[in-house]
Structures are given as C-alpha cells and as structure tokens.
Write a protein that holds these residues in place. Structure first.
Motif, mmCIF file in Angstrom:
data_model
loop_
_atom_site.group_PDB
_atom_site.id
_atom_site.type_symbol
_atom_site.label_atom_id
_atom_site.label_comp_id
_atom_site.label_asym_id
_atom_site.label_seq_id
_atom_site.Cartn_x
_atom_site.Cartn_y
_atom_site.Cartn_z
ATOM 1 N N THR A 118 0.677 -1.301 0.168
ATOM 2 C CA THR A 118 0.058 0.031 0.165
ATOM 3 C C THR A 118 0.852 1.351 0.168
ATOM 4 O O THR A 118 1.924 1.096 0.373
ATOM 5 C CB THR A 118 -0.713 -0.095 1.325
ATOM 6 N N SER A 119 0.483 2.537 -0.289
ATOM 7 C CA SER A 119 1.077 3.699 -0.351
ATOM 8 C C SER A 119 1.606 4.000 0.834
ATOM 9 O O SER A 119 2.648 4.482 1.129
ATOM 10 C CB SER A 119 -0.054 4.838 -0.737
ATOM 11 N N GLN A 178 4.528 1.950 1.406
ATOM 12 C CA GLN A 178 5.535 2.541 0.433
ATOM 13 C C GLN A 178 6.392 3.828 1.139
ATOM 14 O O GLN A 178 7.668 3.895 0.895
ATOM 15 C CB GLN A 178 4.931 2.807 -0.889
ATOM 16 N N GLU A 190 0.338 4.477 -9.711
ATOM 17 C CA GLU A 190 0.245 3.369 -8.737
ATOM 18 C C GLU A 190 1.400 2.886 -7.693
ATOM 19 O O GLU A 190 1.005 2.219 -6.837
ATOM 20 C CB GLU A 190 -0.179 2.121 -9.664
ATOM 21 N N ARG A 233 4.840 4.802 -6.024
ATOM 22 C CA ARG A 233 5.669 5.888 -5.722
ATOM 23 C C ARG A 233 6.972 6.110 -6.605
ATOM 24 O O ARG A 233 7.734 5.309 -6.525
ATOM 25 C CB ARG A 233 5.820 6.344 -4.271
#
Length: 311
Positions: free
Chosen positions: A97-98, A101, A144, A146
């Motif tokens: 997930t972000s 990340q 989608e 980074r």
C-alpha cells in the motif's frame, strides 16, 4: 548474463531489484545474491508481500509495540529488525500500500524505522532486495507506485528472462538446489550425471525455475548414490535422449558384466518409479510389478532403496 550480474553485485551493499514473470526464480536469485555476499553468515529474511493482508503489512515489516492496536498483547519484532546485518527480500513489492511505501522509503533513505505504535527510531543495516512480476516503471508513471521509492529500488535492476532463454544457467542453478537439499535431507549428493544435464538443457521449461527446482527436489529424494542419475528422474525427460542402457558402456568389461549392469540400472529405475506412483506402498507396488512383497523387499534391500522416501 544474469548470473554474471549477480556475481558482480553480490559482494556490495547495493539495493537490487529483480524483475520477471512468475516462476523465473526471483526468490532463488535473491538467495544466490545473499549466498555470494559477505553477509552470508547472517540472516536471509524473505517476505511475500502479496500473501500478507494490507492491515498487517507494516507490523510484519517493522514490528509493533505492546498495545499498538487491538490484539497487540506483546511487542513483536519486524522483519527488518530480525534481518539486522543480513539480507531482507521483499517479493511482489508492487502489491504494498501507499502508506507502507512511505515507510519503506524512509528505511531506504535513512536506514531507520519505527515499529507500529513506537516512538524510537531503530537502525537497520540489512541489505535490501526487492522483486516484482509487474512493470514497476509503468506503475510509477501511472501513479500506482511512488516514483521516489521506485528510483530508490531501481539502483541495480536485473531482468530475469524465462529459463528457456537462459539455459546456460541451469548447471549452476542445479548445484544451488542440491546444496540446499543436502542440508535438509542429510545427503551428500555432489554430482549430476552428464545425461541428466543434457536432458535438462533440451527441455523447454514451461514452468520456469520453479519447475526445475521441483524436479531436482524429487530426484534428490529418490537418489541413493552421490550422483543424481537418470533413474531418479521421470522417464519423459529423456524421451529425446539415447536409452539409458546405451550410456557409459565400459568396453574393458565382459559382455556379462555390462548386461548385468544394464539390467540393474533398469530395475533400479523401475522400482523407484513404481514406488513413487504408489507413494511407497509395498503391497500396491508389488501387485503392479507382478511380484511378491518378499521379492520386492529383497530388491529394495539390494539397491538400497527406502520405501519411506516415497511417502
């Protein structure tokens, strides 16, 4: 070419990004990098990111403090803390997930992280290897994934073609698998019969390295000598090869001796195959072979074959 790159980067601390379709051996290559590095005596920690629920990923990687969330009844060490000065391998990193990340970016930049619910930074000296079966560059361009993390990961990318396009790597891969299997099964197999290597080179490998690894593991279990012989492999592998009875004939021996050796080779291969089919069951194997269980036991003793190896 792939193994040449791995040998070049293994002794360094450089972050490696492995790219390739499923089954091309990204996990195998990661372990090979670790095995050829100066960290080989330390931990190798593999994490399959795609198999861990998003809600648990940060706790899995960075650990958590007691009471950090419902169910956190005690402090848990994360994979980075366990890896210490070893190697951490994140497979399918494209699935994280972000929020994970962002935390991962901090680790790569500052070499520090905080456990979930923690306030103190913990340092890590772990060597970082990541893998993806998707095009990370394309994911970064589309938002989608980074971009800053992608550039941190993409220091030393290695693209892994399908095994059928790099068959020159097969002998070293087989040696690596044998070394690992010797540890697990307490055997001392050290060589591979020339005919086996020829057959492996002639095969197309639709299942890539994963199929090769499975085939070697099966043969390792069946083998009773210090060399992986054709008898321990499926007969189909040699369908385009010369018959086993035509291999390594010794003209210094008498015809009777050569004939006896040929019969023994065929018997040994047949017994292993029929035990494998029947999962080591003596009654069923004897029935299929049209011999008595007593005869089968005598043959197994003669060739040093253990039925327990086939269960």
């Amino acid at each position: 070419e792939v193994l040449k790159k791995i040998r070049s980067v293994a002794p360094t601390k450089t972050t490696v990004l492995l790219l390739g379709e499923t089954g091309t051996g990204k996990g195998v290559m990661a372990r090979l990098i670790h095995a050829h590095s100066n960290r080989k005596e330390n931990q190798f920690i593999g994490v399959h990111c795609g198999a861990i629920p998003d809600t648990l990923m940060e706790s899995e990687l960075f650990g958590h403090e007691k009471g950090a969330f419902t169910g956190a009844v005690k402090r848990k060490l994360g994979k980075f803390e366990i890896a210490k000065a070893g190697t951490i391998f994140l497979d399918e990193i494209n699935t994280i997930t972000s929020s994970t990340q962002i935390k991962l970016l901090q680790v790569l930049q500052d070499r520090t992280f905080q456990p979930v619910g923690g306030e103190i930074n913990i340092e890590t000296d772990a060597r970082f290897i990541a893998a993806s079966n998707c095009d990370l560059r394309e994911m970064a361009e589309s938002g989608e994934f980074r971009k800053d993390l992608y550039y941190r990961l993409n220091v030393f990318p290695i693209v892994l073609p399908p095994l059928r396009e790099r068959k020159e790597d097969i002998p070293e891969l087989v040696s690596q698998f044998i070394r690992q299997l010797n540890l697990f099964h307490a055997k001392q197999i050290s060589e591979v019969h020339a005919l086996v290597l020829e057959a492996l080179d002639a095969y197309d490998w639709p299942g890539n390295i994963r199929e090769l690894e499975n085939l070697i593991e099966r043969a390792h279990i069946l083998e009773t000598s210090s060399t992986l012989t054709p008898e321990s492999f499926p007969m189909e592998l040699f369908q385009n090869q010369p018959p086993i009875t035509q291999i390594a004939l010794n003209a210094s021996k008498s015809l009777a001796e050569v004939r006896r050796a040929g019969v023994e080779n065929i018997e040994r291969q047949y017994l292993k195959e029929i035990l494998s089919i029947n999962k080591g069951r003596i009654d069923a194997s004897a029935r299929d072979a049209a011999i008595s269980t007593r005869q089968l036991h005598k043959l197994l003793t003669k060739y040093g074959i253990q039925k327990s190896e086939f269960k």
